[in-house]
Enzyme design. Structure first.
Site, PDB file in Angstrom:
ATOM      1  N   TYR A 141      23.943  22.279  11.694  1.00  0.00           N
ATOM      2  CA  TYR A 141      24.278  22.892  10.421  1.00  0.00           C
ATOM      3  C   TYR A 141      23.666  24.276  10.266  1.00  0.00           C
ATOM      4  CZ  TYR A 141      26.371  18.698   8.359  1.00  0.00           C
ATOM      5  OH  TYR A 141      27.192  17.644   8.060  1.00  0.00           O
ATOM      6  N   LYS A 191      20.735  11.263  21.211  1.00  0.00           N
ATOM      7  CA  LYS A 191      21.652  11.286  22.353  1.00  0.00           C
ATOM      8  C   LYS A 191      20.865  11.866  23.535  1.00  0.00           C
ATOM      9  CE  LYS A 191      25.772  10.859  24.255  1.00  0.00           C
ATOM     10  NZ  LYS A 191      26.342   9.526  24.555  1.00  0.00           N
ATOM     11  N   ASP A 223      26.011   6.814  20.043  1.00  0.00           N
ATOM     12  CA  ASP A 223      27.291   6.120  20.240  1.00  0.00           C
ATOM     13  C   ASP A 223      27.100   4.607  20.107  1.00  0.00           C
ATOM     14  OD1 ASP A 223      25.786   6.327  22.555  1.00  0.00           O
ATOM     15  OD2 ASP A 223      27.476   6.763  23.886  1.00  0.00           O
ATOM     16  N   ASP A 247      25.183  12.531   9.252  1.00  0.00           N
ATOM     17  CA  ASP A 247      26.360  12.782   8.428  1.00  0.00           C
ATOM     18  C   ASP A 247      27.477  11.807   8.806  1.00  0.00           C
ATOM     19  OD1 ASP A 247      28.079  14.153   6.611  1.00  0.00           O
ATOM     20  OD2 ASP A 247      28.985  15.187   8.320  1.00  0.00           O
ATOM     21  N   ASP A 251      28.895   8.052   6.731  1.00  0.00           N
ATOM     22  CA  ASP A 251      30.260   7.817   6.246  1.00  0.00           C
ATOM     23  C   ASP A 251      30.761   6.490   6.810  1.00  0.00           C
ATOM     24  OD1 ASP A 251      30.396  10.272   4.881  1.00  0.00           O
ATOM     25  OD2 ASP A 251      32.474  10.602   5.504  1.00  0.00           O
TER      26      ASP A 251
HETATM   27  C1  IPM Z   1      27.400  15.180   3.004  1.00  0.00           C
HETATM   28  C2  IPM Z   1      28.570  16.116   3.009  1.00  0.00           C
HETATM   29  C3  IPM Z   1      28.071  17.519   3.307  1.00  0.00           C
HETATM   30  C4  IPM Z   1      27.427  17.484   4.685  1.00  0.00           C
HETATM   31  C5  IPM Z   1      29.145  18.609   3.219  1.00  0.00           C
HETATM   32  C6  IPM Z   1      29.817  18.628   1.873  1.00  0.00           C
HETATM   33  C7  IPM Z   1      28.590  19.959   3.552  1.00  0.00           C
HETATM   34  O1  IPM Z   1      29.524  15.700   3.919  1.00  0.00           O
HETATM   35  O2  IPM Z   1      26.491  15.369   2.174  1.00  0.00           O
HETATM   36  O3  IPM Z   1      27.362  14.242   3.800  1.00  0.00           O
HETATM   37  O4  IPM Z   1      28.111  17.621   5.698  1.00  0.00           O
HETATM   38  O5  IPM Z   1      26.202  17.332   4.745  1.00  0.00           O
HETATM   39 MN    MN Z   2      29.063  13.798   4.907  1.00  0.00          MN
END
Ligand code: IPM
Ligand code: MN
Length: 365
Positions: A141, A191, A223, A247, A251
């Site tokens: 990032y 990794k 992985d 990240d 999700d």
């Molecule tokens: C999160 C989001 C952010 C990230 C985006 C919106 C920049 O996906 O907080 O997980 O990638 O960190």
């Molecule tokens: Mn995210």
């Protein structure tokens, strides 16, 4: 007690869900005799529309002067042009970096009454309760070089997964400290079979482990971790990992809880310890869901649970935090659901109704 809180509703459903979280906070204030002074600011797309910047000096200053920040979400198709000079996400990233919020806690807890609302078998996800510690101000990032350029052979681009040992050490410590309050096991996700930054990560994790002889440290390749999350998530308790891996994995993990709309997060500027208030930013892990903006159908629970984390980590009010969490559980137990966690025989409610039901439960205790 008196606290000053910065509120950045942001874009899309951000304002919808933060409104409900504030509703709950106001009831907490009333019930426990606190005073929360809210100051509102712009971040993300709405800030770009107002000032051309995704995060202004004023908003940043306001956050720095607060004890904690509540954020809704940023982004939307309106600002999605890949050629754009400034993007809503830049505002969020600048906030995280400028406020030193290196430790992102993302708890994943499956509520028993929602085990049938996911795509996975109930027996796989029943009792799942783990927490990701995601490094938030380093890696791909922010690493340099980060650019796109033209060469005679065509365009090229680079992002850098860069980490210093200090950055790794402080985040791994957060993992160890949390493991101490839980099952005394820490999984460090990397990794290391391919990436140099991961090899340093693993070395530092092993070195820090010497300070925590009571904690068992396990290394897991990212992985394999992605696979384990679906195959046997009950095996997991505290995991620590770098920014991008965290990240993606969180999700994925949110699907265990039934919906992105269920997962809160805390981004902290220090190592959480009981009895210590740490500056932090609190936001749901979901995005701005532009098509749902203003529709009164989004799930506010992730933001309400984020406020519970705020009460716990930044305001050192564990009882108040527990009251909010319990209220969420009870409202779910009574069968109320937003569309994203709806199942047969349950009562479908909108964003405002869900916020109201939870606020009322908090008041009633
Ligand atoms: C999160 C989001 C952010 C990230 C985006 C919106 C920049 O996906 O907080 O997980 O990638 O960190
Ligand atoms: Mn995210």
């Amino acid at each position: 007690m008196k606290f000053s809180l910065a509120v950045l509703p942001g874009d899309g459903i951000g304002p919808d869900v933060t409104a409900e979280a504030l509703k709950v906070l106001r009831v907490v204030a009333e019930k426990f005799g606190h005073q929360f002074d809210f100051e509102y600011g712009l971040v993300g797309g709405i800030a770009i529309d107002h000032s051309g910047e995704a995060l202004t000096e004023d908003t940043l200053k306001m956050c720095q002067q607060a004890q904690a920040v509540l954020l809704g979400a940023v982004g939307g198709p309106k600002w999605d042009d890949p050629q754009a000079k400034v993007r809503p996400e830049d505002g969020l990233l600048a906030l995280r970096k400028s406020l030193g919020l290196f430790a992102n806690l993302r708890p994943v807890k499956v509520f028993p009454m929602l085990v049938n609302s996911t795509n996975l078998k109930p027996e796989v996800i029943e009792g799942v309760d783990f927490i990701f510690v995601r490094e938030l101000t380093g890696g791909l990032y922010f690493g340099e070089p980060k650019k796109q350029w033209r060469t005679p052979q065509g365009r090229r681009a680079v992002d850098s997964m860069a980490y210093s040992e200090q950055e790794i050490e402080r985040i791994v410590r957060v993992g160890f400290e949390l493991a101490r309050t839980r099952s005394k096991k820490l999984i460090s996700v990397d990794k290391a079979n391919v990436l140099e930054s991961s090899r340093l990560w693993r070395q530092v994790a092993v070195e820090v482990a010497e300070d925590y002889p009571d904690i068992e440290l396990e290394h897991m390749l990212v992985d394999a971790c992605a696979m384990r999350l679906i195959q046997n998530p009950k095996y997991l308790d505290v995991l620590v990992t770098e920014n991008t891996f965290g990240d993606i994995l969180t999700d994925e993990a949110s699907m265990l809880a039934g919906s992105m709309g269920m997962l809160p997060s805390a981004s902290l500027a220090g190592v959480p310890r009981e009895g210590v208030a740490i500056f932090g930013l609190y936001e749901p892990i979901h995005g701005s869901a532009p098509r749902h903006a203003g529709q009164n159908d989004s799930n506010p629970i992730a933001t309400i649970l984020s406020v519970a984390m705020m009460l716990r980590y930044s305001l050192d009010l564990p009882e108040e935090a527990g009251t909010v969490e319990k209220a969420v559980e009870e409202v779910l137990d009574e069968g109320y659901r937003t569309y994203d966690i709806m199942s047969e025989g349950k009562t479908k409610v909108g964003t405002r109704e869900m916020g109201e039901l939870i606020a009322r439960k908090v008041r009633g205790k």
